[in-house]
Design a protein around this motif. Structure first.
Motif, mmCIF file in Angstrom:
data_model
loop_
_atom_site.group_PDB
_atom_site.id
_atom_site.type_symbol
_atom_site.label_atom_id
_atom_site.label_comp_id
_atom_site.label_asym_id
_atom_site.label_seq_id
_atom_site.Cartn_x
_atom_site.Cartn_y
_atom_site.Cartn_z
ATOM 1 N N SER A 1 0.786 -1.225 0.110
ATOM 2 C CA SER A 1 0.172 0.062 -0.044
ATOM 3 C C SER A 1 0.841 1.283 -0.136
ATOM 4 O O SER A 1 2.006 1.305 0.461
ATOM 5 N N ILE A 2 0.153 2.491 -0.477
ATOM 6 C CA ILE A 2 0.747 3.718 -0.562
ATOM 7 C C ILE A 2 -0.020 4.690 0.351
ATOM 8 O O ILE A 2 -1.262 4.792 -0.223
ATOM 9 N N ASP A 3 0.499 5.306 0.895
ATOM 10 C CA ASP A 3 -0.245 6.568 1.615
ATOM 11 C C ASP A 3 0.764 7.786 1.748
ATOM 12 O O ASP A 3 1.383 7.710 2.546
ATOM 13 N N GLY A 4 0.400 8.679 1.039
ATOM 14 C CA GLY A 4 1.315 9.876 0.925
ATOM 15 C C GLY A 4 2.836 9.375 0.509
ATOM 16 O O GLY A 4 2.984 9.013 -0.628
ATOM 17 N N HIS A 5 3.744 9.750 1.405
ATOM 18 C CA HIS A 5 5.159 9.395 1.017
ATOM 19 C C HIS A 5 5.574 8.223 1.548
ATOM 20 O O HIS A 5 6.464 7.569 1.419
ATOM 21 N N LYS A 6 4.491 7.517 2.515
ATOM 22 C CA LYS A 6 4.866 6.274 2.914
ATOM 23 C C LYS A 6 4.537 4.997 2.029
ATOM 24 O O LYS A 6 3.429 5.023 1.401
#
Length: 451
Positions: free
Chosen positions: A290-295
């Motif tokens: 998963s990807i959330d923002g820069h994370k």
């Protein structure tokens, strides 16, 4: 005879025109750029080359047999040297005169038994003049490595996302936290580039890869044992043993082990990436969850913060100027005999849609020779051409894989087994040459009919 149209002036297009000329077949080549070289001319609008790129295979295993690379050129030449090589090749054999440059092919359509081809002059304002002509045949040689395969990421990334096709210079990595996705040969090269400029470099892998060094004992790896024909399973075992002796196992570097046999996918010819992983300059990661923002969170549960994601996820076959149905497209790729001969059309050829470890440009030149010879013999009504016409129709669905169980991936859909493929090419070429007429070729002239 009406001229045949050749799309592209990269190595495949050039040797195609060269062979058509040898057999007296009139042709006109079309190239969207202002010079020859295709992929190897970094200034071409369709090139996906990057500044640090070098040939992956050694020059002697790759060059055209009738036109060797100069002695002063290194074993693994820089892309600019290869651009100059193709320009010299084109000049030596008078190929420039056969091409219309700065010309984009817009549409290719059937016109009875001929081909109606519309081209556009490339201009700065995008309003170039179009022209439609009728040709006796069509040979598509626009390459396989220019249309990026861009997977959908699982989430919204707040940083920059770039495909390797758009990568040129490592300056883009300056001070950034970089995540590379994929580890083919280009991905490995780019990861090594990034090490010297980026703040940090991680690489995400879904599967394991085999790695090979470029040299063994000072000899290019692809030339080691090249003259000795061994059974496939022995070649695989020897290559795996050499890889482990020279580099160790992927798992020793924190990388997944491949769950397939050597050469069932293309090995990575790059030991520098392992060097940098071993020094902590590059950190292996698993597949992205998963990807959330820069994370970015990976399937193993670990995560990282990044400023850039670079997708080294390969390329898709792309022929936007022709209907897929005309190419007998099935699944990931057209289904053609020897990856080139259409089962029904005798004047449509997909040139260079073939990959194999060690095939080189000379293997592709042999493909072009067979195509040109078939065109000539068919036009003369030779019995050998009638035999081949029946064969290509019957065997179009057969893959020339030599029994290799290639991975079910888009980039492997047109892979062949080199020895099996070359044996088939040479057998058909020899058969077509047996009843080849040697009278002069005045009958093989003509002009495209303008519409």
């Amino acid at each position: 005879m009406k001229p045949y149209a050749v799309i592209g002036a990269g190595p495949m297009g050039l040797c195609t025109v060269r062979n058509l000329m040898k057999y007296g077949i009139p042709c006109i080549g079309f190239e969207i750029h202002n010079d020859v070289g295709g992929l190897w001319d970094i200034d071409s609008p369709t090139s996906t080359m990057y500044e640090s790129a070098h040939l992956i295979s050694s020059k002697k295993m790759t060059e055209f047999a009738e036109f060797p690379l100069p002695d002063h050129v290194a074993q693994f030449p820089h892309h600019s040297e290869l651009r100059d090589y193709f320009r010299a090749y084109a000049k030596a054999f008078g190929l420039y005169e056969r091409y219309e440059f700065n010309t984009e092919v817009v549409r290719c359509e059937r016109d009875g038994n001929d081909w109606r081809i519309t081209t556009r002059i490339v201009s700065g304002d995008g309003k170039g003049r179009e022209q439609t002509r009728v040709f006796g045949g069509l040979l598509i040689a626009n390459g396989t490595l220019h249309h990026p395969n861009i997977p959908k990421l699982p989430g919204d990334f707040a940083g920059e996302v770039l495909h390797s096709s758009a990568y040129r210079d490592p300056v883009i990595f300056d001070g950034k936290r970089v995540l590379l996705v994929g580890c083919g040969n280009s991905g490995a090269d780019i990861a090594v580039d990034a090490v010297h400029r980026a703040k940090s470099v991680d690489i995400s892998l879904r599967r394991g890869y085999y790695f090979l060094p470029k040299f063994i004992g000072g000899v290019p790896t692809d030339a080691v044992g090249g003259r000795i024909k061994l059974p496939r399973f022995i070649q695989q075992r020897i290559s795996v043993a050499l890889s482990r002796l020279m580099l160790g196992r992927p798992s020793q570097y924190g990388l997944p082990e491949p769950d397939y046999k050597m050469f069932e996918s293309h090995p990575v010819i790059n030991s520098l990436i392992l060097h940098h992983i071993g020094h902590g300059d590059i950190h292996p990661r698993g597949d992205i969850a998963s990807i959330d923002g820069h994370k970015v969170t990976f399937k193993g549960g670990d995560s990282g913060e990044y400023d850039m994601i670079l997708l080294a996820t390969g390329y898709k076959l792309h022929y936007p100027f022709i209907d897929q149905d005309l190419l007998n497209w099935v699944g990931y790729a057209p289904r053609l005999y020897l990856n080139v001969f259409h089962p029904e059309y005798d004047n449509l050829f997909l040139m260079g849609m073939v990959e194999a470890v060690g095939l080189g440009w000379e293997g592709r030149n042999e493909q072009a020779q067979l195509v040109a010879l078939y065109i000539r013999q068919l036009s003369l009504g030779a019995e050998s051409a009638r035999r081949f016409k029946a064969i290509k129709r019957e065997r179009a669905a057969q893959r020339t894989d030599g029994g290799v169980n290639y991975l079910d991936l888009e980039r492997m859909a047109y892979y062949v087994h080199k020895d099996t493929y070359l044996k088939a090419l040479r057998s058909h070429t020899a058969d077509l040459q047996r009843d080849l007429q040697t009278e002069d070729t005045d009958a093989f002239t003509g002009n495209a009919e303008a519409i």
